[in-house]
Design an enzyme around this catalytic site. Structure first.
Site, PDB file in Angstrom:
ATOM      1  N   TYR A   1       0.858  -1.192   0.000  1.00  0.00           N
ATOM      2  CA  TYR A   1       0.000   0.000   0.000  1.00  0.00           C
ATOM      3  C   TYR A   1       0.894   1.242   0.000  1.00  0.00           C
ATOM      4  O   TYR A   1       0.735   2.156   0.816  1.00  0.00           O
ATOM      5  CB  TYR A   1      -0.947   0.004   1.201  1.00  0.00           C
ATOM      6  CG  TYR A   1      -1.678  -1.301   1.415  1.00  0.00           C
ATOM      7  CD1 TYR A   1      -2.878  -1.580   0.768  1.00  0.00           C
ATOM      8  CD2 TYR A   1      -1.159  -2.280   2.265  1.00  0.00           C
ATOM      9  CE1 TYR A   1      -3.541  -2.790   0.969  1.00  0.00           C
ATOM     10  CE2 TYR A   1      -1.812  -3.489   2.469  1.00  0.00           C
ATOM     11  CZ  TYR A   1      -3.002  -3.737   1.815  1.00  0.00           C
ATOM     12  OH  TYR A   1      -3.649  -4.932   2.019  1.00  0.00           O
TER      13      TYR A   1
ATOM     14  N   GLU B   1       0.799  -0.768  -4.956  1.00  0.00           N
ATOM     15  CA  GLU B   1      -0.282   0.180  -4.688  1.00  0.00           C
ATOM     16  C   GLU B   1      -1.393  -0.030  -5.713  1.00  0.00           C
ATOM     17  O   GLU B   1      -1.138  -0.382  -6.866  1.00  0.00           O
ATOM     18  CB  GLU B   1       0.244   1.617  -4.764  1.00  0.00           C
ATOM     19  CG  GLU B   1      -0.799   2.712  -4.808  1.00  0.00           C
ATOM     20  CD  GLU B   1      -1.704   2.735  -3.592  1.00  0.00           C
ATOM     21  OE1 GLU B   1      -2.918   2.923  -3.774  1.00  0.00           O
ATOM     22  OE2 GLU B   1      -1.196   2.562  -2.474  1.00  0.00           O
TER      23      GLU B   1
ATOM     24  N   CYS C   1      -4.197   3.342  10.287  1.00  0.00           N
ATOM     25  CA  CYS C   1      -5.050   4.473  10.653  1.00  0.00           C
ATOM     26  C   CYS C   1      -6.309   3.992  11.364  1.00  0.00           C
ATOM     27  O   CYS C   1      -7.187   4.798  11.683  1.00  0.00           O
ATOM     28  CB  CYS C   1      -5.417   5.287   9.413  1.00  0.00           C
ATOM     29  SG  CYS C   1      -6.314   4.346   8.161  1.00  0.00           S
TER      30      CYS C   1
END
Length: 505
Positions: free
Chosen positions: A365, A386, A462
């Site tokens: 990623y 990605e 996150c």
């Protein structure tokens, strides 16, 4: 005949006990858990229940009986309305405590793996004007608070245009923003000036329901190199709209020379995404530069870059440290002796003899290759993957402009690209750095990581909840050695977390 719904209760003199998830606080009424937004621990309030479930309910404040000594005055006049900030009424030190506890609770309760003592959370360098990107919607109908509606003159129309933020539950209305404190003040001046120009010139604003109207969306970016980017989305649907749009662009270019990248697009789609659209550069370049240590990163209008530039540097320093500090290549050789002949051949083919002791790193990623390029000078080779093709092109450019020649990048869905065959072709990684989206890693990706058997995994997240789920899947082969929470978004409940995993012997 439908059954009449029972009225939801009003609870009085409710003592707010602690900060909970999603920026809400928690209280208890009898045996019921009550979640309340925009309060702080120590507040005593009367609350109206808005949603009732078997074991909990959600409520809103209708009266403050007693305000907590912990409470501080929010800086923003839009606090509690626009939906962006949840915690401006909570001291920053308390915000950090809540985020540290959030990471601990989620890794403990969801992951259920053995954990070391956590490092103290890294607070943001900036608490205000820390964002490098903001987007504002444009609409022909603004959203009003209950107080604003009550104060409107009798017979006043409600179809005033606005530029600002979408309100949850009102997809076709925008709450007008006069001043946002989360980005350099130039964005306030640009946004307000565009609004005034559009109104004064009679420009139409976009109507989401009918999909008509010229002015549709604004996206502003700035960088620590001092550059500014503005992308304006238009929606041409009347004769002369092209000329009206270019007149606005001319006005912006003349009024704000600080904008070095002025871009626009005619978006005829039903949504505001621009990833599949051809953007037109009206003035300057189609990119700006971010600087990190001695590296430059090219950021375009479609690029992903961490929204808090200064804090991104500290986040990446943690990731680099977890990947490389104390890494002993000679101790990894014992693991590598189990490689297949094909793996060993690829390893020898791709490794420069002068850097044979440096690790082969996979950056999953990778986005625009920020982490990949950040660690490349400490690696034999870095392989980045990605989903977004444009981001991969940016990653390659970022390697080229920084003179980095030991990176390779691949575009595609992670679960499809990262296969056992891919590992055989590119070499078995010594270290994997993974920074997935909020949903975490696909089980197929976890399986390939386990088969690749890197010496270390650095997991940047996150969303500690999905990170905890993935740690449980990795637990049989990897133990958690270090945990470092990092605050990227002051005044919001969001928190980043970096975990170092070491392969069990």
């Amino acid at each position: 005949m439908s059954r009449k719904r029972k009225a939801l209760p009003l609870y009085e003199n409710v003592g707010i006990e602690a900060v909970a998830a999603e920026g809400k606080c928690v209280a208890h009424v009898d045996d019921k858990v009550v979640f309340v937004p925009f309060v702080v621990p120590g507040d005593v309030v009367d609350v109206q229940v808005t949603k009732k479930r078997h074991k909990y309910c959600e409520a809103r404040v209708v009266k403050f009986v007693k305000k907590s000594p912990m409470r501080i005055e929010p800086r923003c006049s839009h606090f509690g309305i626009c939906g962006g900030c949840k915690w401006q009424n909570l001291p920053y030190s308390e915000q950090l405590k809540a985020k540290q506890q959030q990471v601990h609770d989620q890794l403990t309760r969801i992951g259920k793996v053995e954990l070391p003592e956590f490092h103290p959370i890294l607070g943001s360098v900036k608490q205000w004007e820390y964002r490098n990107k903001l987007e504002f919607g444009c609409a022909d109908k603004r959203w009003y608070t209950a107080e604003e509606l009550h104060s409107l003159p009798e017979g006043a129309g409600l179809n005033e245009p606005a530029i600002g933020f979408h309100i949850t539950g009102a997809f076709d209305k925008i709450y007008p923003i006069e001043k946002c404190w989360l980005m350099d003040d130039l964005q306030n001046r640009v946004r307000n000036d565009i609004f005034n120009y559009a109104v004064d010139s009679g420009m139409t604003f976009y109507d989401t329901r009918s999909q008509h109207g010229l002015l549709r969306n604004l996206m502003l970016r700035n960088s620590n190199s001092g550059e500014w980017m503005l992308l304006i989305q238009f929606h041409y649907d009347e004769p002369g709209d092209d000329e009206r749009a270019k007149a606005l662009l001319d006005h912006v270019a003349a009024t704000f020379p600080e904008i070095t990248s002025l871009i626009y697009v005619d978006n005829q789609k039903g949504n505001d995404t621009v990833g599949d659209l051809d953007l037109i550069t009206y003035k300057g370049t189609d990119f700006i530069y971010e600087i990190m240590e001695d590296l430059k990163f090219k950021v375009g209008p479609k690029s992903f870059y961490q929204t808090n530039t200064e804090q991104a540097y500290h986040l990446y320093c943690v990731a680099r440290s977890f990947a490389l500090d104390g890494y002993d290549k000679s101790s990894a050789d014992e693991t590598n002796r189990n490689d297949s002949p094909t793996d060993e051949t690829n390893r020898n083919d791709t490794a420069d003899k002068a850097s044979a002791d440096l690790p082969l790193i996979y950056d999953l990623y990778t986005g625009t290759g920020t982490i990949a390029n950040f660690v490349a000078r400490h690696a034999r080779k870095v392989v980045g993957i990605e989903y977004v093709p444009e981001a991969i092109e940016d990653a390659k450019v970022n390697s080229r402009i920084n003179g980095i020649d030991n990176t390779v990048f691949y575009a595609g869905d992670m679960k499809d690209i990262l296969s056992d065959e891919f590992i055989r072709s590119n070499g078995r990684p010594d270290i994997i750095i993974t920074d997935p989206p909020r949903a975490g890693m696909h089980p197929d990706v976890v399986r390939v990581i386990l088969n690749a058997a890197p010496r270390r995994i650095v997991y940047v997240s996150c969303n500690p909840a999905t990170q905890a789920r993935d740690l449980a899947l990795l637990d049989a082969d990897y133990y958690v050695a270090q945990v470092q929470p990092v605050d990227m978004f002051p005044h919001t409940p969001h928190v980043e977390n970096v975990v170092q995993l070491i392969r069990r012997k």
